[in-house]
Design a protein around this motif. Sequence first.
Motif, PDB file in Angstrom:
ATOM      1  N   TRP A  38       0.791  -1.100   0.070  1.00 42.17           N
ATOM      2  CA  TRP A  38       0.082   0.021   0.068  1.00 42.17           C
ATOM      3  C   TRP A  38       0.806   1.398   0.099  1.00 42.17           C
ATOM      4  N   ARG A  39       0.323   2.502  -0.251  1.00 44.73           N
ATOM      5  CA  ARG A  39       1.016   3.306  -0.035  1.00 44.73           C
ATOM      6  C   ARG A  39      -0.075   4.589   0.327  1.00 44.73           C
ATOM      7  N   GLU A  40       0.530   5.886   1.174  1.00 46.39           N
ATOM      8  CA  GLU A  40      -0.395   6.773   1.402  1.00 46.39           C
ATOM      9  C   GLU A  40      -0.559   7.783   0.198  1.00 46.39           C
ATOM     10  N   ILE A  41      -1.596   8.320   0.246  1.00 47.27           N
ATOM     11  CA  ILE A  41      -2.217   8.989  -0.783  1.00 47.27           C
ATOM     12  C   ILE A  41      -1.047  10.204  -1.128  1.00 47.27           C
ATOM     13  N   ASP A  42      -0.814  10.965  -0.088  1.00 47.80           N
ATOM     14  CA  ASP A  42       0.168  12.146  -0.143  1.00 47.80           C
ATOM     15  C   ASP A  42       1.302  11.813  -0.399  1.00 47.80           C
ATOM     16  N   GLY A  43       1.654  10.453  -0.361  1.00 48.08           N
ATOM     17  CA  GLY A  43       3.078   9.932  -0.757  1.00 48.08           C
ATOM     18  C   GLY A  43       4.091   9.943   0.537  1.00 48.08           C
ATOM     19  N   ARG A  44       3.845  10.278   1.814  1.00 45.53           N
ATOM     20  CA  ARG A  44       4.802  10.090   2.871  1.00 45.53           C
ATOM     21  C   ARG A  44       5.226   9.031   3.247  1.00 45.53           C
ATOM     22  N   HIS A  45       4.393   7.909   3.187  1.00 46.98           N
ATOM     23  CA  HIS A  45       4.966   6.532   3.291  1.00 46.98           C
ATOM     24  C   HIS A  45       4.160   5.400   2.664  1.00 46.98           C
ATOM     25  N   ARG A  46       4.961   4.475   2.440  1.00 47.51           N
ATOM     26  CA  ARG A  46       4.443   3.171   1.715  1.00 47.51           C
ATOM     27  C   ARG A  46       4.954   2.045   2.253  1.00 47.51           C
ATOM     28  N   GLY A  47       4.180   0.905   2.377  1.00 42.19           N
ATOM     29  CA  GLY A  47       4.658  -0.379   3.128  1.00 42.19           C
ATOM     30  C   GLY A  47       4.289  -1.490   2.430  1.00 42.19           C
ATOM     31  N   SER A  48       4.481  -2.731   2.758  1.00 38.24           N
ATOM     32  CA  SER A  48       4.180  -4.128   2.314  1.00 38.24           C
ATOM     33  C   SER A  48       4.375  -5.026   3.356  1.00 38.24           C
ATOM     34  N   LEU A  49       3.206  -6.066   3.453  1.00 40.83           N
ATOM     35  CA  LEU A  49       3.444  -7.115   4.443  1.00 40.83           C
ATOM     36  C   LEU A  49       3.309  -8.283   3.758  1.00 40.83           C
ATOM     37  N   ALA A  50       4.453  -9.235   3.803  1.00 43.75           N
ATOM     38  CA  ALA A  50       4.570 -10.362   3.146  1.00 43.75           C
ATOM     39  C   ALA A  50       4.217 -11.613   4.111  1.00 43.75           C
ATOM     40  N   PHE A  51       3.571 -12.734   3.750  1.00 46.49           N
ATOM     41  CA  PHE A  51       3.319 -13.909   4.383  1.00 46.49           C
ATOM     42  C   PHE A  51       3.851 -15.058   3.928  1.00 46.49           C
ATOM     43  N   GLU A  52       4.620 -15.577   4.760  1.00 46.90           N
ATOM     44  CA  GLU A  52       5.545 -16.739   4.342  1.00 46.90           C
ATOM     45  C   GLU A  52       5.202 -17.864   5.220  1.00 46.90           C
ATOM     46  N   PRO A  53       4.543 -19.218   4.583  1.00 50.53           N
ATOM     47  CA  PRO A  53       4.156 -20.281   5.190  1.00 50.53           C
ATOM     48  C   PRO A  53       5.482 -21.026   5.751  1.00 50.53           C
ATOM     49  N   LEU A  54       5.581 -21.174   7.134  1.00 54.47           N
ATOM     50  CA  LEU A  54       6.931 -21.855   7.356  1.00 54.47           C
ATOM     51  C   LEU A  54       6.533 -23.247   7.620  1.00 54.47           C
ATOM     52  N   ARG A  55       5.331 -23.446   8.262  1.00 51.74           N
ATOM     53  CA  ARG A  55       4.942 -24.760   8.486  1.00 51.74           C
ATOM     54  C   ARG A  55       3.482 -24.803   8.496  1.00 51.74           C
TER      55      ARG A  55
END
Length: 313
Positions: A73-90
Motif C-alpha cells: 500500500w501507499r499513503e495518498i499524499d506520498g509520505r510513506h508506503r509499506g508491504s506485508l509479506a506472508f510466508e508459510p513456514l509450517r
Amino acid sequence: MATLEQTIDVNVPVHAAYNQWLRFEDYPRFMEGVREVQERDASHLHWRAERHEQEVEWDTEFIERIPDQLISWREIDGRHRGSLAFEPLRPNVTRLRMHMEFDAIPIDKEGAMTQRIAQDLARFRQMVEAQNGSDTAQEAQGDSAHARSESRSGAQAWLRSQFAGWEDPMALVKKMTEEMDGLFSRYIGRPIAARFGEGGVAGKWMPAVEITQRDDRLLICIDLPGIPRQDVQLLIQRDKVTVEGERREPPARPEVPGFRRSERSYGPFHRSIPLPEGVNADTAEAAMRDGVLEISFAMPDPSAVGGRRVDIG
C-alpha cells in the motif's frame, strides 16, 4: 528515505493470517493510536488516529494484493508506503515480514516508530492466535503441562490442560523490547525503554490476567488499576471472554512547571480469554473491586466433559 523492517512468526495457517489482516475494522484493536479505519472502496482506506494528543486523518490505497502472499500500500499524499509479506513456514506457522518506507523520520523518532511497529505486530499475533487457535503452541505447551501434572488428577488437572495453549501475549513484546534495547545500547548508547521512561510516552497496553479455581468456581481476575467501571466493556460468549476499555491519561497541565517521569501506559486495551471446554457461559458472574475485575463461572464435572466409553457391538 527511512526504511524500517520487522518480522514475526504467528502460530496460524497463512490463509488465517492473511484474512485477518484484511479485516480493517479490527485495526484499532492492535494498532497503537488508530481509532477507526473505513474501507472507501476495494482499493482505498480512510484512517483516523490520535498522534501526540491530536487527531489526524489520512487515506491509503492498495498497490498490490496477492492472496496468502503479499499486501502492499501507499499513503495518498506520498509520505510513506509499506508491504506485508506472508510466508508459510509450517502448516500452522506463518512468518509476517513488514517493510515500511518513510520520506523522513527524525533520528530520535526512529526508535519509537520501530518499537510501535513491533508492538503492533505482537498484538496482531495475540489476536489472530486467540481467534484461530494455535495447534503448534498447544502441542508444545501441552506436553510441558502434562509432564508437570503426571501425578495429579481430577478437576485441577483438567483445568490446567484446558489452558495449556494459553500464553502471556506480552511475552513476545517484552522479548523484542529487550533485544531492541541491546541493539540500541550498542550502536546508539541508550536503551529504548530508558528513553521512553524519561519522556513518559504513553503506549497501548494489556492488563494482566490470572485464572484460578476456587472450590467449584472458575475465577478470571483482570488487573484494571485506575479505570472506572463504566469505562470497561465485558462480553461473554460461548467459548471466550472479551474485555475492552481504555485507561485515559490525566489532562496535561502545561502551566505547572516540573519534572515528569512515567512508566505507565495509557490508551485502549483488548483481552480475549478462551474458556475451557464444558464451562457454561450462562453461569457467569462479574464484579469489580479495588481495580480488579473478577469473572467467575461454575466448574463443570470433569467426568462429564471427558465423555464415556461405549461397547462396540
